[in-house]
Design an enzyme around this catalytic site. Structure first.
Site, PDB file in Angstrom:
ATOM      1  N   GLU A 606     -28.126 -39.854  -5.403  1.00 13.39           N
ATOM      2  CA  GLU A 606     -29.218 -40.634  -4.863  1.00 13.39           C
ATOM      3  C   GLU A 606     -29.599 -41.892  -5.641  1.00 13.39           C
ATOM      4  O   GLU A 606     -29.879 -42.919  -5.070  1.00 13.39           O
ATOM      5  CB  GLU A 606     -30.438 -39.749  -4.796  1.00 13.39           C
ATOM      6  N   HIS A 696     -27.641 -27.692   8.960  1.00 13.18           N
ATOM      7  CA  HIS A 696     -28.755 -28.526   9.425  1.00 13.18           C
ATOM      8  C   HIS A 696     -28.990 -28.376  10.913  1.00 13.18           C
ATOM      9  O   HIS A 696     -29.896 -28.969  11.473  1.00 13.18           O
ATOM     10  CB  HIS A 696     -28.499 -29.989   9.078  1.00 13.18           C
TER      11      HIS A 696
END
Ligand code: GLN
Ligand code: ZN
Length: 756
Positions: A606, A696
């Site tokens: 990230e 997901h």
């Protein structure tokens, strides 16, 4: 001077949009009800900004799921398999975002990726060979009209054509070049339509400009905007960038006929320098991103005002702006009842940032701002000592050497020892850690938190859950078990709460993807571990079974990346402090008989700088050793796992291998399996579990589907290195789909062992 906001959080101050959408997904409310909630939110958000005196307010920053997907839909970028479901517009949209399994068919969701260097995830649009890119959607105009009806003139925002071309995936034979002309004409039509509505400003977000740009990229950008801008007469275009500086294209950018250019002064290290060196044209507006849209610390007015003064002295017409969309910060401090005013004085969430913009604007216009109360109050905050140092931590860190970040013996030797010690079958099956967080689990935590139940009751409940979870995993036939993480709300918040140096909020949610939000802790001071955190739970789980139970920790890089970092010390220093704390926990787990320990680094990528040239010096060179510091003290037989979400690490594979874990599981099922080739190419040493199905989405993968996925993996990965697991934790999933999916996964492993 005027003020601008790039975008506002859309999920709602108390996550109203999340709850309404989830009700809609469960068919508890209909489309109209969902639309009504959304409309009310938009109205509130616009009015809040208007009442705060913001001059440039965005519209279309609202989204039911994701703004990249919204832009794709606006331009008809909808893969056939979703169109063929023949669902309503809204349901087609949700099928793309979440997958669809029902009467109309069975399709997976589109891939999801991290949005630049944030913890927000966008949906990756797919362009097929025969995708006809054209202006097709009306959402942006509808929302503009909606604001207008409230008496608010907004600047509609869409992702710009260049960034769209860069972010889309091309599934046919064609590449982005082949679509440039159709995308240009679609955007031209968009601009024309904006003019029909007499929209005065359009905001095109082009964050891709802060990445490294090649000559061809610059040419492409110039061509795109030459053509788009030549079809505008009335509407003005604000070219908005964020998350860094635009050093590769600055000189070209300022010559192009944009009416306004938005630059990031917070993350854009070179922004001031670029303006200093090349100037900024006086006939354009500079939207100066000086109020941090990503972090929650108060703006230091003195600094901001001095930058504004410099810009004014250069004769630049400046609009004071946020550095990026406020999507990345929580909504308001108003709901924070537990933090004392002494703490709260240091923070500004989205609403408070509006106040900052307003105060800065009026200070800047006052004859001597140093005499103003708002200024003096702000100065005082920055002048007081925050009382956040811990001398022990600082001393311990000062003594760390390279030896402390090196695990011995070398990995290949350890792996052989571990094979013997653990005696696992070929293609071991496991999960990533969490099991479904059912209502009762959340209720138990909440009741404990509120003091409604005793600690003993709280523990007893979780132990029962753990026992059930272990029994379920044994029944399913998994090889390596987990305790299920019932004690954790969130993988970072949980550790933060158990470590010294963190602060917690009650309602400071930030959207992560779709309806998912996270509540990042705030790193207030030096971080320390006062006592063991996870040991009791892991030991209890291990006591119930002869199979190996993995200890489950979150790594230092992820803890930092998913917290709001300090601004008074470097992230390197904070990460190292956290690493020391996690190291103590790892060693305590080992001491208490835990043979396998997973240290999640879900968010490792990230904070990877967006420019390649900064990757090592500004990040990897301290982030990777910090991870090694957590586990370098364990015995050779202890197996260290790590887990990363998103296999977007093709370009940093050597760095990942350098984490020196024994096994890594990662998300590969939603993205293509390209990563496997790269692992092979780089002689990746770590054993791997590329997720075999997508957690997901609620759909249940079939046995055949999993077998097929594993067989592809086997063409690239040595069989003795391959693990079989879902692609992430299961906490967001329902119980029945989880059990069904895991059963299929274990059955698939069985078939592969028999046939491979
Ligand atoms: N161990 C965590 C879980 O299973 C990992 C979550 C994540 O990678 N985001 O929930
Ligand atoms: Zn994950």
């Amino acid at each position: 001077m005027q003020t601008s906001v790039i975008g506002f959080p859309r999920i709602g101050t108390l996550r109203e949009l999340k709850f309404a959408s989830e009700k809609y997904f469960r068919k508890e409310i209909d489309t109209d009800e969902l639309f009504q909630v959304a409309k009310t939110l938009r109205e509130t958000h616009w009015n809040t900004q208007k009442n705060a005196g913001i001059d440039y307010i965005s519209s279309n920053d609202f989204s039911y799921y994701d703004m990249v997907l919204d832009t794709a839909v606006l331009f008809n970028i909808i893969p056939k398999r979703y169109q063929e479901l023949h669902l309503s517009e809204l349901d087609t949209y949700f099928a793309m975002s979440r997958g669809y399994q029902g009467e109309a068919g069975d399709v997976k969701a589109l891939a999801m990726k991290k949005w630049f260097n944030t913890n927000y995830h966008y949906i990756v649009p797919e362009i097929e060979n025969d995708t006809e890119i054209r202006l097709a959607g009306t959402k942006v105009f509808d929302e503009y009209k909606e604001a207008k009806a409230l008496g608010i003139e907004t600047k509609p925002v869409v992702i710009g054509a260049y960034t769209m071309l860069k972010l889309c995936r091309y599934t046919g034979e064609k590449s982005s070049d082949d679509y440039a002309s159709s995308i240009i004409s679609a955007y031209q039509d968009f601009v024309k339509k904006c003019e029909e509505y007499q929209i005065s400003w359009i905001q095109f977000d082009e964050p891709s400009l802060v990445r490294d740009m090649e000559k061809a990229d610059i040419e492409l950008f110039k061509k795109i905007y030459h053509d788009i801008l030549s079809s505008t007469n009335q509407s003005k275009v604000l070219l908005q960038t964020y998350f860094g500086d635009v050093r590769d294209i600055y000189t070209e950018l300022v010559e192009m006929p944009f009416a306004g250019i938005g630059l990031d002064f917070i993350e854009g290290k070179e922004t001031n320098h670029l303006i200093e060196q090349y100037g900024f044209p006086q006939d354009k507006l500079l939207f100066a991103g000086l109020v941090n849209g990503k972090n929650i610390w108060k703006n230091h007015y003195k600094k901001t005002l001095s930058t504004l003064t410099v810009l004014q002295e250069k004769g630049i017409q400046t609009v004071l702006s946020t550095s990026c969309s406020l999507l990345h910060v929580p909504y308001t401090l108003k709901h924070e009842k537990k933090l004392t005013p002494e703490y709260l004085a240091h923070f500004a969430f989205a609403e408070e940032k509006l106040t900052e913009l307003q105060e800065l604007k009026s200070l800047f216009e006052s004859s001597d701002y140093s005499l103003e109360e708002a200024y003096q109050k702000n100065e005082k905050i920055f002048a007081t000592d925050r009382n956040c140092d811990n001398a022990d931590v600082k001393n311990r860190l000062a003594l760390i050497t390279e030896k402390d970040t090196t695990r011995l013996p070398k990995r290949t030797d350890r792996q052989a020892l571990q094979k013997k010690e653990l005696a696992l079958p070929e293609f071991p099956t496991t999960t990533i850690g969490s099991f479904p967080q059912t209502k009762d689990v959340k209720a138990n935590r909440l009741a404990y938190r509120k003091g409604e139940i005793s600690q003993a009751d709280y523990i007893a409940f979780n132990q029962k859950k753990i026992a059930d979870c272990i029994a379920l995993q044994e029944e399913i036939g998994l090889d390596v078990l987990v305790h299920g993480e019932y004690e954790r709300n969130d993988m970072v918040e949980y550790f933060g709460e158990s470590l010294g140096g963190f602060l917690f909020t009650e309602k400071a949610w930030v959207q992560s993807y779709g309806t998912r939000c996270v509540k990042p802790p705030i790193i207030w001071g030096d971080v320390s571990r006062e006592k063991p955190i996870t040991v009791d739970w892991s030991v209890y789980a291990q006591s119930l079974t002869d199979k190996v139970v993995k200890g489950m920790l979150t790594g230092p890089v992820t803890i930092l990346n998913w917290s709001f970092p300090r601004e008074d010390i470097t992230i390197k220093e904070s990460i190292s402090q956290i690493a020391l704390a996690i190291r103590d926990e790892v060693l305590d787990l080992e001491k208490n008989g835990i043979k396998m320990i997973q240290i999640d680094e879900a968010a490792l990528r990230e904070k990877l700088p967006l420019r390649k040239s900064d990757w090592h010096t500004e990040y990897l060179d301290f982030a990777i050793p910090a991870f090694r510091l957590t586990h370098s003290g364990v015995k050779p037989e202890t197996q260290i796992h790590t887990h990363m979400c998103y296999s977007e690490f093709t370009d940093i594979i050597p760095a990942i291998d350098n984490m020196d874990a024994d096994v890594i599981t990662f998300e590969a099922s939603r993205s293509d399996l390209q990563i496997l080739d790269s692992l092979r190419e780089h002689h990746f040493e770590t054993e791997v579990g590329p997720g075999v199905y997508d957690i997901h989405s609620p759909r249940v993968p079939s046995v055949d589907e999993i077998v097929a996925a594993v067989n592809i993996m086997l063409t690239k990965i040595d069989r003795e290195k391959l693990w079989i697991n879902p692609d992430c934790g299961l906490k967001t999933r329902g119980v029945s789909e989880t059990t069904a999916s895991l059963k299929n996964m274990v059955e698939a492993a069985k078939q592969i062992r028999e046939n491979a």
